[in-house]
Design an enzyme around this catalytic site. Structure first.
Site, PDB file in Angstrom:
ATOM      1  CG  HIS A  84      -0.139   0.138   2.506  1.00 33.56           C
ATOM      2  ND1 HIS A  84       0.375  -0.956   3.176  1.00 33.56           N
ATOM      3  CD2 HIS A  84       0.233   1.225   3.225  1.00 33.56           C
ATOM      4  CE1 HIS A  84       1.031  -0.550   4.255  1.00 33.56           C
ATOM      5  NE2 HIS A  84       0.956   0.765   4.305  1.00 33.56           N
ATOM      6  CG  HIS A  89       7.448   5.196   0.880  1.00 31.71           C
ATOM      7  ND1 HIS A  89       7.109   6.291   1.656  1.00 31.71           N
ATOM      8  CD2 HIS A  89       7.561   4.150   1.728  1.00 31.71           C
ATOM      9  CE1 HIS A  89       7.032   5.905   2.925  1.00 31.71           C
ATOM     10  NE2 HIS A  89       7.290   4.610   2.992  1.00 31.71           N
TER      11      HIS A  89
END
Length: 176
Positions: free
Chosen positions: A44, A114
């Protein structure tokens, strides 16, 4: 009011982005080394971390802040590292605006999107993987929802680290 839980919001990668990243990781059969790799279903891009919070209260707060926001375009590109963390970078259009709308009021760190791939203290191994994946680019996708997750410790004894489960999903408006 429900029982408090460790909560965070995120967008999840598309099936095509996951497939491309898995394929890229599979190009290097030399093994994954001493790192603790994040399992694919747990991948995620975190938007905001809320700590221990009431899921229902946080969901209501999020619903109000996400109403009417446009779905961002997201792409996984390149790699980087923080101390003890290997990650894939994110090229985005509109994701920062979504994150800014739902970040905790007391958050001081800048938003740095990220996707965490692995953790560990093996700096050399992290650096090797960072170089191997430096040119990676996934297909771009439209992130059509924000997910409120809860983070619980794994209790099955087979793996260390947290387990994430969905509390609620919040659709975003399609991008014009």
């Amino acid at each position: 009011m429900s029982d408090p839980a460790r909560l965070f919001t995120a967008v999840t990668p598309s099936a095509a982005a996951i497939s491309a990243l898995r394929e890229e990781l599979g190009r290097y059969p030399s093994g994954r080394g001493p790192l603790r790799w994040v399992e694919v279903p747990q991948w995620h891009i975190t938007l905001g971390f809320y700590g221990m919070d009431d899921p229902g209260t946080r969901a209501s707060w999020l619903k109000a802040r996400l109403a009417g926001l446009r779905a961002p375009t997201v792409q996984l590109v390149g790699t980087g590292s923080f101390p003890g963390v290997l990650w894939v970078g994110v090229r985005e259009h509109g994701l920062t605006e979504v994150a800014d709308a739902i970040r905790p009021e007391d958050e001081k760190r800048p938003f740095r999107p990220h996707l965490t791939l692995a953790r560990g203290r093996a700096f050399g191994t992290i650096e090797r993987w960072r170089r191997l994946l430096a040119e990676f680019e996934s297909p771009a996708w439209t992130a059509t929802e924000v997910v409120l997750f809860r983070s619980d410790r794994a209790e099955d004894g087979r793996r260390a680290g947290p387990r994430y489960s969905v509390v609620e999903r919040f659709p975003l408006d399609s991008p014009g």
